[in-house]
Write an enzyme that holds these catalytic residues in place. Sequence first.
Site, mmCIF file in Angstrom:
data_model
loop_
_atom_site.group_PDB
_atom_site.id
_atom_site.type_symbol
_atom_site.label_atom_id
_atom_site.label_comp_id
_atom_site.label_asym_id
_atom_site.label_seq_id
_atom_site.Cartn_x
_atom_site.Cartn_y
_atom_site.Cartn_z
ATOM 1 C CG HIS A 71 24.963 68.076 90.795
ATOM 2 N ND1 HIS A 71 25.980 67.886 91.687
ATOM 3 C CD2 HIS A 71 25.353 67.433 89.654
ATOM 4 C CE1 HIS A 71 26.941 67.170 91.133
ATOM 5 N NE2 HIS A 71 26.590 66.882 89.904
ATOM 6 C CD GLU A 74 24.163 65.140 86.508
ATOM 7 O OE1 GLU A 74 25.205 64.506 86.266
ATOM 8 O OE2 GLU A 74 24.126 66.388 86.593
ATOM 9 C CG HIS A 75 25.034 62.333 91.230
ATOM 10 N ND1 HIS A 75 26.271 61.756 91.406
ATOM 11 C CD2 HIS A 75 25.288 63.547 90.663
ATOM 12 C CE1 HIS A 75 27.217 62.566 90.979
ATOM 13 N NE2 HIS A 75 26.644 63.673 90.536
ATOM 14 C CD GLU A 151 30.208 65.766 90.158
ATOM 15 O OE1 GLU A 151 30.000 66.286 89.043
ATOM 16 O OE2 GLU A 151 29.328 65.160 90.803
#
Length: 446
Positions: A71, A74-75, A151
């Site tokens: 993840h 992904e950023h 998040e």
Amino acid sequence: MPLAFPLVEPGEPGSELTAGPGGDAIVRRSVLPGGVRVLTERMPGVRSATVGAWVGVGSRDERDGHHGSTHFLEHLLFKGTTERSAMDIAEAFDAVGGEANAATGKEHTCYYARVLDSDLPMAVDVITDMVTSARLDADELETERGVILEELAMNDDDPSDVVHEQFTATVLGAHALGRPIGGTPDTIRAVPRAAVWDHYREHYDPRTLVVTAAGGVDHDALCAQVLGALEVGGWDTTTSVAPIGRRVGSVAPGALEGVPTQGSHVTVRRTTEQANVIIGGLGLTATDPRRFTLSVLNAVLGGGMSSRLFQEIREKRGLAYSTYSFASGHADTGIFGLYAGCTPSKVDEVTALLETEWERLASDGITPGELARSIGQLSGGLVLGMEDSGSRMSRLGKAELVHGELTDLEESLELVRAVTAEQVRELAVELAARPRSVVRIGPFGD
């Protein structure tokens, strides 16, 4: 018959088939040198195109010390490459009215963009640059660490998110699939840049890359663009090697190491106005041939306003605003559950109703009317879901990475229409007999 996607004979031209209503959409697939796979679906008359770069790695593939890296990537891939800054990437898509985003799953990651067909070469260039040449700058990583923690905090403030995460963790236990896709605050704070970099270098490779595009796209031109962009990124596109093999479920869904063999009851105490509850357990794998039967079962039980859960719990009794059933499948297991959000004082009554409707489906089966409605609902959803280039791009990616074949729309509709009431009842009996867990989130005392 579905179009099979072999992983052998790299460098040979891909197969072609005619798919879609009226046979006007052409699907093509090529395995390029280096093992990169490219799949396209040309949609005549469409002025947009959606392209996705898929990597066959997800949160389940993280080693100890790397948890949250998937993840994180992904950023970070949007934060700059050796050729572009984060602003360059953002401006490239804003300047043409396009959209770019990414999605991390438990078994794959996708970076995608939707643009006008004339801007597709730009989108391919930028997305490929991100995948091949991310800098993972240390300062940017620390900044993004804070963004990801925010998040996670946002998700943790949503009790419906919390109950789903806790349900997955309860059913799948210590298995890697039981971990949250985005990591936890502790793992995100702890993971060092070196671990994220190692994860990136280990898994981002021509043999794991799948590029899919749908809309106003030319297959041969896209293959040339992908090869050129990969060469600029320094990836080897001269060696003919086969792609990395797909995941294969080799054991029964309930026999995975770390997956509990018994159900359990879990309560998470939160100061909320509503209680959120899920009951369920193990479901079907993503490639189980009964997945179309499961879709019909899910539609009847909790898939719409005419479903049993909606009618019984909301319409007749007014006990919940939101109630539904759901299923998700992975290579070697899956989960199935029933959800409702209700007043905390009514949670026991609602939980009992969820159990009752599930058991009644297993004992009595479904009516001819329910079968017809659910097949109509699913058929309409399949057709409407194919109306945009993004949905078709995703379908190609999942066909390549998950199923190893592409079932066209008409074949999918035939498989749904072939489901019988007896098949639904048999599957309901099997699911109801498996270990069952109950997870509740709300303002509960001891």
